[in-house]
Design an enzyme around this catalytic site. Structure first.
Site, PDB file in Angstrom:
ATOM      1  N   TYR A 178       7.325   5.915  17.310  1.00 58.82           N
ATOM      2  CA  TYR A 178       7.578   6.195  15.886  1.00 58.82           C
ATOM      3  C   TYR A 178       8.744   7.164  15.751  1.00 58.82           C
ATOM      4  O   TYR A 178       9.670   6.926  14.963  1.00 58.82           O
ATOM      5  CB  TYR A 178       6.297   6.795  15.287  1.00 58.82           C
ATOM      6  CG  TYR A 178       6.341   7.045  13.803  1.00 58.82           C
ATOM      7  CD1 TYR A 178       6.256   5.983  12.909  1.00 58.82           C
ATOM      8  CD2 TYR A 178       6.435   8.339  13.285  1.00 58.82           C
ATOM      9  CE1 TYR A 178       6.269   6.201  11.535  1.00 58.82           C
ATOM     10  CE2 TYR A 178       6.450   8.570  11.924  1.00 58.82           C
ATOM     11  CZ  TYR A 178       6.359   7.495  11.050  1.00 58.82           C
ATOM     12  OH  TYR A 178       6.380   7.717   9.694  1.00 58.82           O
ATOM     13  N   ASP A 209       7.403 -10.890   6.561  1.00 56.02           N
ATOM     14  CA  ASP A 209       7.304  -9.991   7.712  1.00 56.02           C
ATOM     15  C   ASP A 209       8.721  -9.463   7.965  1.00 56.02           C
ATOM     16  O   ASP A 209       9.611 -10.226   8.363  1.00 56.02           O
ATOM     17  CB  ASP A 209       6.787 -10.780   8.925  1.00 56.02           C
ATOM     18  CG  ASP A 209       6.697  -9.926  10.178  1.00 56.02           C
ATOM     19  OD1 ASP A 209       7.314  -8.840  10.223  1.00 56.02           O
ATOM     20  OD2 ASP A 209       6.013 -10.360  11.121  1.00 56.02           O
ATOM     21  N   SER A 215       0.830  -1.211   0.000  1.00 55.66           N
ATOM     22  CA  SER A 215       0.000   0.000   0.000  1.00 55.66           C
ATOM     23  C   SER A 215       0.863   1.260   0.000  1.00 55.66           C
ATOM     24  O   SER A 215       2.096   1.178   0.092  1.00 55.66           O
ATOM     25  CB  SER A 215      -0.948   0.030   1.212  1.00 55.66           C
ATOM     26  OG  SER A 215      -0.254   0.347   2.387  1.00 55.66           O
ATOM     27  N   LYS A 229      12.260   6.150  13.888  1.00 52.43           N
ATOM     28  CA  LYS A 229      12.691   6.816  12.653  1.00 52.43           C
ATOM     29  C   LYS A 229      14.027   7.556  12.860  1.00 52.43           C
ATOM     30  O   LYS A 229      14.838   7.635  11.926  1.00 52.43           O
ATOM     31  CB  LYS A 229      11.600   7.780  12.162  1.00 52.43           C
ATOM     32  CG  LYS A 229      10.330   7.058  11.703  1.00 52.43           C
ATOM     33  CD  LYS A 229      10.586   6.136  10.523  1.00 52.43           C
ATOM     34  CE  LYS A 229       9.305   5.536   9.966  1.00 52.43           C
ATOM     35  NZ  LYS A 229       9.505   4.753   8.741  1.00 52.43           N
TER      36      LYS A 229
HETATM   37  N1  LIG Z   1       2.216   8.686   4.937  1.00 51.74           N
HETATM   38  C1  LIG Z   1       2.979   9.581   5.540  1.00 51.74           C
HETATM   39  O1  LIG Z   1       2.569  10.733   5.785  1.00 51.74           O
HETATM   40  C2  LIG Z   1       4.393   9.226   5.941  1.00 51.74           C
HETATM   41  C3  LIG Z   1       5.195  10.259   6.424  1.00 51.74           C
HETATM   42  C4  LIG Z   1       6.497   9.964   6.796  1.00 51.74           C
HETATM   43  C5  LIG Z   1       6.977   8.680   6.689  1.00 51.74           C
HETATM   44  N2  LIG Z   1       6.153   7.681   6.229  1.00 51.74           N
HETATM   45  C6  LIG Z   1       6.716   6.346   6.146  1.00 51.74           C
HETATM   46  O2  LIG Z   1       6.520   5.822   4.850  1.00 51.74           O
HETATM   47  C7  LIG Z   1       6.499   4.406   4.904  1.00 51.74           C
HETATM   48  C8  LIG Z   1       5.277   3.911   4.122  1.00 51.74           C
HETATM   49  O3  LIG Z   1       4.118   4.312   4.836  1.00 51.74           O
HETATM   50  P1  LIG Z   1       2.728   4.618   4.120  1.00 51.74           P
HETATM   51  O4  LIG Z   1       2.366   6.011   4.438  1.00 51.74           O
HETATM   52  O5  LIG Z   1       2.781   4.167   2.713  1.00 51.74           O
HETATM   53  O6  LIG Z   1       1.763   3.696   5.018  1.00 51.74           O
HETATM   54  P2  LIG Z   1       0.867   2.438   4.670  1.00 51.74           P
HETATM   55  O7  LIG Z   1       0.031   2.705   3.470  1.00 51.74           O
HETATM   56  O8  LIG Z   1       0.209   2.087   5.957  1.00 51.74           O
HETATM   57  O9  LIG Z   1       1.940   1.309   4.282  1.00 51.74           O
HETATM   58  C9  LIG Z   1       2.711   0.645   5.236  1.00 51.74           C
HETATM   59  C10 LIG Z   1       3.282  -0.578   4.571  1.00 51.74           C
HETATM   60  O10 LIG Z   1       4.143  -1.249   5.494  1.00 51.74           O
HETATM   61  C11 LIG Z   1       3.868  -2.628   5.402  1.00 51.74           C
HETATM   62  N3  LIG Z   1       4.213  -3.318   6.630  1.00 51.74           N
HETATM   63  C12 LIG Z   1       3.823  -3.030   7.891  1.00 51.74           C
HETATM   64  N4  LIG Z   1       4.329  -3.930   8.751  1.00 51.74           N
HETATM   65  C13 LIG Z   1       5.053  -4.815   8.022  1.00 51.74           C
HETATM   66  C14 LIG Z   1       5.811  -5.973   8.330  1.00 51.74           C
HETATM   67  N5  LIG Z   1       5.931  -6.426   9.592  1.00 51.74           N
HETATM   68  N6  LIG Z   1       6.436  -6.632   7.332  1.00 51.74           N
HETATM   69  C15 LIG Z   1       6.317  -6.199   6.046  1.00 51.74           C
HETATM   70  N7  LIG Z   1       5.630  -5.105   5.687  1.00 51.74           N
HETATM   71  C16 LIG Z   1       4.994  -4.433   6.668  1.00 51.74           C
HETATM   72  C17 LIG Z   1       2.364  -2.710   5.126  1.00 51.74           C
HETATM   73  O11 LIG Z   1       2.040  -3.944   4.504  1.00 51.74           O
HETATM   74  P3  LIG Z   1       1.330  -5.183   5.233  1.00 51.74           P
HETATM   75  O12 LIG Z   1       0.402  -4.651   6.272  1.00 51.74           O
HETATM   76  O13 LIG Z   1       0.651  -5.865   4.083  1.00 51.74           O
HETATM   77  O14 LIG Z   1       2.444  -5.995   5.791  1.00 51.74           O
HETATM   78  C18 LIG Z   1       2.229  -1.571   4.117  1.00 51.74           C
HETATM   79  O15 LIG Z   1       2.532  -2.030   2.823  1.00 51.74           O
HETATM   80  C19 LIG Z   1       6.476   4.036   6.381  1.00 51.74           C
HETATM   81  O16 LIG Z   1       7.774   3.671   6.802  1.00 51.74           O
HETATM   82  C20 LIG Z   1       6.060   5.328   7.055  1.00 51.74           C
HETATM   83  O17 LIG Z   1       6.535   5.429   8.369  1.00 51.74           O
HETATM   84  C21 LIG Z   1       4.870   7.931   5.849  1.00 51.74           C
END
Ligand SMILES: NC(=O)c1ccc[n+]([C@@H]2O[C@H](COP(=O)([O-])OP(=O)(O)OC[C@H]3O[C@@H](n4cnc5c(N)ncnc54)[C@H](OP(=O)(O)O)[C@@H]3O)[C@@H](O)[C@H]2O)c1
Length: 262
Positions: free
Chosen positions: A159, A63, A16, A163
């Site tokens: 978090y 995972d 995602s 990070k």
């Molecule tokens: N969105 C923002 O505003 C934002 C801002 C700063 C940083 N980030 C960072 O960007 C990255 C992507 O986040 P996103 O916003 O795209 O969120 P998201 O849509 O919730 O995606 C998170 C992803 O991490 C995977 N994941 C979680 N636990 C896992 C595990 N144990 N093993 C393998 N995969 C795992 C989930 O897949 P499954 O559940 O299918 O395993 C999902 O594909 C993250 O590191 C987040 O901290 C996001």
């Protein structure tokens, strides 16, 4: 310089949000991709979408917080593609809470997925990169690696800590593996509209009007807004850049607090 034809990119968090979006960008740039996450059906759907576009993709349920699972995933990717050039560590979770309110379970989840997951994926990918004296590791850290929220209900202490740890690991790996032709950098996204943020933040009108007023670009990040920086750090365009942290936050980090919230 941004062309990734012939390259193999491993993307965690590909089921995602920012990881899935990055996988699409890698395919457009010509790379073959390996999609990693726990939700297999989502990975299979994305794989089908990418193959329909003419790309080469494989889905690997894994995972990232589990060493055996990571080792098996990396073995199967290297077996299928014969090499690994790029690792994008985008898997992450963001539990709410301060040190006073966080459960040990939520603290451990943030540390195990965000930080240990980056360690484990790097551990099993780097030997493949070393073989070819070439590698690009891109870690998705966060704007919140170095900044934290002052008010409830936005506390995310685990978090923030995880990070900041990702950035520390980025610098450490960059210092060690430059001699092996491997660059390691991290990215600090500001607020992007994904499953991680949609319900709590993007849908919160009061929060968004405050956010948009303090962000120079007046909006959160959208689809594709992170991909230019990901491609830069994943391609030969950044061959002499390592150990860096690049914020992609619409300029939020450069705004002075004076005059805000008045
Ligand atoms: N969105 C923002 O505003 C934002 C801002 C700063 C940083 N980030 C960072 O960007 C990255 C992507 O986040 P996103 O916003 O795209 O969120 P998201 O849509 O919730 O995606 C998170 C992803 O991490 C995977 N994941 C979680 N636990 C896992 C595990 N144990 N093993 C393998 N995969 C795992 C989930 O897949 P499954 O559940 O299918 O395993 C999902 O594909 C993250 O590191 C987040 O901290 C996001």
């Amino acid at each position: 310089m941004f062309d990734m034809k012939g390259k193999v990119a491993v993307v965690t968090g590909a089921s995602s949000g920012l990881g899935a979006d990055a996988a699409r960008a890698y395919i457009e740039a010509g790379a073959a991709v390996a999609l990693i996450a726990r939700r297999k059906e989502r990975l299979e759907n994305l794989k089908a979408e990418l193959i329909a576009k003419g790309g080469r993709a494989m889905a690997v349920q894994c995972d990232v917080s589990d060493e055996e699972s990571v080792k098996a995933a990396c073995d199967s990717i290297a077996g299928e593609y014969g090499k690994i050039d790029v690792l994008l560590n985008a898997a992450g979770v963001s539990p709410l809470g301060s040190v006073e309110t966080l459960s040990e379970k939520d603290w451990d989840a943030a540390m195990n997925i965000n930080l240990k997951g980056t360690f484990l994926m790097s551990k099993y990918v780097i030997p493949h990169m070393k073989k070819n004296h070439y590698g690009k590791i891109v870690n998705i850290a966060s704007f919140n690696a170095g900044k934290a929220d002052k008010f409830e209900p936005f506390f995310r202490h685990a978090y923030n800590a995880s990070k900041a740890g990702v950035n520390g690991l980025t610098v450490a790996m960059a210092a060690s593996y430059g001699q092996n032709g491997i660059t390691v950098n991290s990215i600090g996204p500001g607020l992007f509209d994904t499953e991680m943020t949609h319900d709590d933040l993007i849908e919160n009108e009061g929060f968004m009007s405050w956010f948009n007023s303090r962000n120079p670009m007046c909006r959160p990040g959208g689809k594709g807004d992170l991909n230019g920086t990901i491609l830069y750090l994943s391609s030969d365009a950044s061959n002499y850049v390592t150990g860096q942290f690049i914020l992609v936050d619409g300029g939020a980090s450069i705004v002075d607090i004076a005059g805000l919230d008045m």
